[in-house]
Design an enzyme around this catalytic site. Structure first.
Site, PDB file in Angstrom:
ATOM      1  N   TYR A 145      48.042  46.973  28.984  1.00  0.00           N
ATOM      2  CA  TYR A 145      49.261  46.028  29.438  1.00  0.00           C
ATOM      3  C   TYR A 145      50.426  46.288  28.454  1.00  0.00           C
ATOM      4  O   TYR A 145      51.471  45.852  28.578  1.00  0.00           O
ATOM      5  CB  TYR A 145      49.036  44.590  29.439  1.00  0.00           C
ATOM      6  CG  TYR A 145      48.147  44.293  30.543  1.00  0.00           C
ATOM      7  CD1 TYR A 145      46.924  44.732  31.015  1.00  0.00           C
ATOM      8  CD2 TYR A 145      48.617  43.022  31.322  1.00  0.00           C
ATOM      9  CE1 TYR A 145      46.296  44.248  31.852  1.00  0.00           C
ATOM     10  CE2 TYR A 145      47.774  42.849  32.628  1.00  0.00           C
ATOM     11  CZ  TYR A 145      46.654  43.190  32.854  1.00  0.00           C
ATOM     12  OH  TYR A 145      45.854  42.837  33.972  1.00  0.00           O
ATOM     13  N   LYS A 192      33.629  46.719  27.361  1.00  0.00           N
ATOM     14  CA  LYS A 192      32.883  47.806  28.296  1.00  0.00           C
ATOM     15  C   LYS A 192      32.624  48.885  26.954  1.00  0.00           C
ATOM     16  O   LYS A 192      33.058  50.259  27.214  1.00  0.00           O
ATOM     17  CB  LYS A 192      33.739  48.477  29.228  1.00  0.00           C
ATOM     18  CG  LYS A 192      33.187  49.482  30.133  1.00  0.00           C
ATOM     19  CD  LYS A 192      32.063  48.717  31.057  1.00  0.00           C
ATOM     20  CE  LYS A 192      31.558  50.061  32.006  1.00  0.00           C
ATOM     21  NZ  LYS A 192      30.394  49.635  32.560  1.00  0.00           N
ATOM     22  N   ASP A 225      30.821  44.199  32.840  1.00  0.00           N
ATOM     23  CA  ASP A 225      30.495  44.336  34.320  1.00  0.00           C
ATOM     24  C   ASP A 225      29.387  43.055  34.619  1.00  0.00           C
ATOM     25  O   ASP A 225      29.686  42.485  35.695  1.00  0.00           O
ATOM     26  CB  ASP A 225      30.041  45.718  35.050  1.00  0.00           C
ATOM     27  CG  ASP A 225      29.431  46.685  34.239  1.00  0.00           C
ATOM     28  OD1 ASP A 225      29.208  46.032  33.082  1.00  0.00           O
ATOM     29  OD2 ASP A 225      29.407  47.753  34.307  1.00  0.00           O
ATOM     30  N   ASP A 249      42.154  39.382  32.510  1.00  0.00           N
ATOM     31  CA  ASP A 249      42.988  38.953  33.575  1.00  0.00           C
ATOM     32  C   ASP A 249      42.059  38.776  35.014  1.00  0.00           C
ATOM     33  O   ASP A 249      42.000  37.951  35.513  1.00  0.00           O
ATOM     34  CB  ASP A 249      43.875  40.070  33.789  1.00  0.00           C
ATOM     35  CG  ASP A 249      45.221  39.691  34.694  1.00  0.00           C
ATOM     36  OD1 ASP A 249      45.103  38.491  35.143  1.00  0.00           O
ATOM     37  OD2 ASP A 249      46.086  40.598  35.066  1.00  0.00           O
ATOM     38  N   ASP A 253      40.431  35.020  36.946  1.00  0.00           N
ATOM     39  CA  ASP A 253      40.643  34.769  38.248  1.00  0.00           C
ATOM     40  C   ASP A 253      39.388  34.505  38.966  1.00  0.00           C
ATOM     41  O   ASP A 253      39.285  33.942  39.790  1.00  0.00           O
ATOM     42  CB  ASP A 253      41.298  35.874  39.069  1.00  0.00           C
ATOM     43  CG  ASP A 253      42.805  35.740  38.958  1.00  0.00           C
ATOM     44  OD1 ASP A 253      43.309  35.027  38.065  1.00  0.00           O
ATOM     45  OD2 ASP A 253      43.730  36.396  39.853  1.00  0.00           O
TER      46      ASP A 253
END
Ligand code: NAD
Length: 503
Positions: A145, A192, A225, A249, A253
């Site tokens: 970002y 990750k 993950d 992000d 959600d």
């Protein structure tokens, strides 16, 4: 503001807190923004009469007046004066030139921490997981970002993922401070770093360095993950989760959705001496102007704002009145269910229902009680780790990225040409395409694009910048187009760059 809603009175037995007067800049936003903001401000007025609101221009109105960032000058001035913003959702116009208001605000104001509590309100709101109560703490400025993207050839574009030690330190410390201040028991870091050993590896390492300073809080790490899958399947295993920007992000959600409805989730964006509060959902143009939107996400964001401003009593009263409203089955259309809900209401009537319940505590769901605190007293994460001695850095080579095309795209042809250009100071170690080794001894099956990374380690122990310039000159004079370079460094003798697939 509708006169009817503005005049909605709190119940006679409710005594609002007597707090110092303060002003909050508010940006109603687009789509459903004005309706849910009207509802939220009516509730705030009833519970905290000493608050006043300064309306500022953010979103479509600002874009239409020619401000490509979507933010009016009045907004910057108000934020500078009051150090806070309550913001409705913004519609970002499609097409070139327009900047996302949210990204601009976060970056300009240095709002490094994005906090998203994801709570289920079972059985009043249908949820996949009835007892979920997780707070996602997302780093808000760095990672992909940072917005540094380039097209480098006809076929290849790139996005730079930037992770910094100071950025990791303050978000990780924020997560632990938040957990401590809110009596949370566990902080889980998700990255990750099995793949991105340097970038995500740094985030994980900083987490491991800071965690022992909070011995009363359990700390663990999960790969993002499986962590996301577990948030979806067993969210009660989690308490506070801290992640780099992009994962946070997506994860937040997922978490908000399995908690019941993204329409209920509030969020805060915290910086140094400045903060912005907004719902997680967007401007919902499909239902705008119909008085059916659920104002809960923005209302819970406003509750977070009151806590941030040190106004614990109105925050507690509003949150509990809101829980009572849910318990009483007074629901907006998005969460209304035949059988369990009792009254389907619009945005305004929902706000009135919350106001009527000020002073009540929920009967079945756990009531909240925000502790009295000084405004913005939670975290000062720059009080950081003991000073570090910077690592000894040595330049040991260079990766040169070429935009090269030929009818065959034969890496052996490119390799032979570059071997001859390496000179006395470098050797050509390998060529990769999309990170996969194609020279020497590549696999002919590997998909080859017009973008080649050519690794030139120094023949000696180290090399200098001038030698790299000479190499680049030889490459250019031979007719190749270098689209970028990355210097190869070691830090205290440890390689500061990744190995290629197959290296
Ligand atoms: P959205 O969140 O606006 O809507 C998704 C779905 O959820 C829609 O069906 C909508 O009706 C419903 N919904 C959302 N909020 C609701 C509420 N409070 N009550 C009842 N139903 C609700 O997402 P989208 O459609 O992807 O985006 C619409 C616009 O919002 C886009 O321009 C997007 O860029 C913008 N957006 C802004 C923000 C922000 O300002 N923070 C965040 C996300 C999206």
């Amino acid at each position: 503001m509708s006169a009817v809603l503005a005049e909605s009175a709190a119940p006679v037995h409710y005594v609002p807190a007597r707090l110092p007067a303060t002003t909050v800049p508010v940006a109603a936003g687009d789509g459903i923004g004005p309706e849910i903001m009207e509802a939220t401000l009516a509730i705030l007025r009833a519970a905290d009469p000493a608050l006043s609101f300064h309306h500022v221009t953010v979103g479509l109105k600002a874009y239409e007046s020619g401000l490509m960032a979507g933010i009016g000058e009045d907004t910057w001035k108000a934020i500078e004066a009051h150090r806070v913003l309550l913001k409705g959702p913004i519609t970002t116009p499609q097409g070139g030139g327009y900047k996302s208001v949210n990204v601009t605000l976060r970056k300009t104001l240095g709002l490094y921490a994005n906090l998203r509590p994801c709570v289920s309100y079972h059985p009043y709101v249908r949820a996949l997981h009835p007892r979920m109560d997780v707070v996602i703490v997302r780093e808000n400025e760095e990672d992909t970002y940072a917005g540094i993207e380039h097209r480098q050839s006809d076929e290849v574009v790139q996005c730079l993922k930037l992770i910094t030690r100071p950025g990791c330190e303050r978000i990780v410390r924020y997560a632990f401070e938040y957990a401590r201040a809110h009596g949370r028991k566990k902080v889980t870091c998700m990255t990750k770093d099995n793949i991105m050993k340097l970038t995500d590896g740094l985030f994980h390492r900083v987490f491991d360095e800071i965690a022992p300073q909070y011995p009363e809080i359990e700390a663990n790490h999960m790969i993002i993950d499986i962590g996301t899958a577990r948030i979806a399947s067993r969210p009660t295993d989690f308490d506070v989760v801290v992640t780099p920007n992009l994962y946070g992000d997506i994860l937040s959600d997922v978490a908000a959705e399995v908690a019941g409805s993204i329409g209920l989730a509030g969020s805060s964006n915290i910086g140094h001496g400045c903060a912005m509060f907004e719902a997680v959902h967007g401007s919902a143009p499909d239902i705008a102007g119909r008085d059916i939107a659920n104002p809960s996400g923005l209302l819970l964001s406003a509750v977070m704002m009151l806590v941030h401003l040190g106004r614990a009593k109105p925050a507690t009263d509003i949150h509990n009145a809101w829980l009572c409203t849910l318990e009483d089955g007074v629901h907006t259309a998005d969460i209304f269910r035949e059988g369990s809900s009792t009254r389907k209401v619009g945005t305004r009537d929902f706000a009135r229902a919350v106001i009527e319940r000020l002073g009540r505590r929920p009967a079945k769901m756990a009531a909240v009680a925000y502790p009295e605190r000084e405004p913005d007293s939670l975290v000062h994460p720059d009080v950081s780790l003991p000073p570090r001695t910077p690592a000894q850095k040595a330049l040991v080579g260079v990766d040169v990225f070429l935009n090269w095309d030929s009818p065959t795209r034969d890496p052996n042809e490119l390799g032979a040409a570059l071997e001859a250009l390496a000179g006395e100071e470098f050797r050509l170690a390998l060529i990769t395409n999309r990170g996969v080794k194609v020279y020497p001894d590549g696999n002919p099956q590997t998909l080859r694009t017009d973008h080649w990374r050519c690794r030139f380690p120094a023949r000696g122990e180290r090399v200098d910048g001038q030698a790299i310039s000479r190499l680049l000159l030889r490459i250019a004079e031979a007719g190749f187009e270098a689209v970028k370079t990355e210097n190869l460094y070691t830090f205290d003798g440890v390689r500061g760059y990744s190995q290629a697939q197959g290296e």
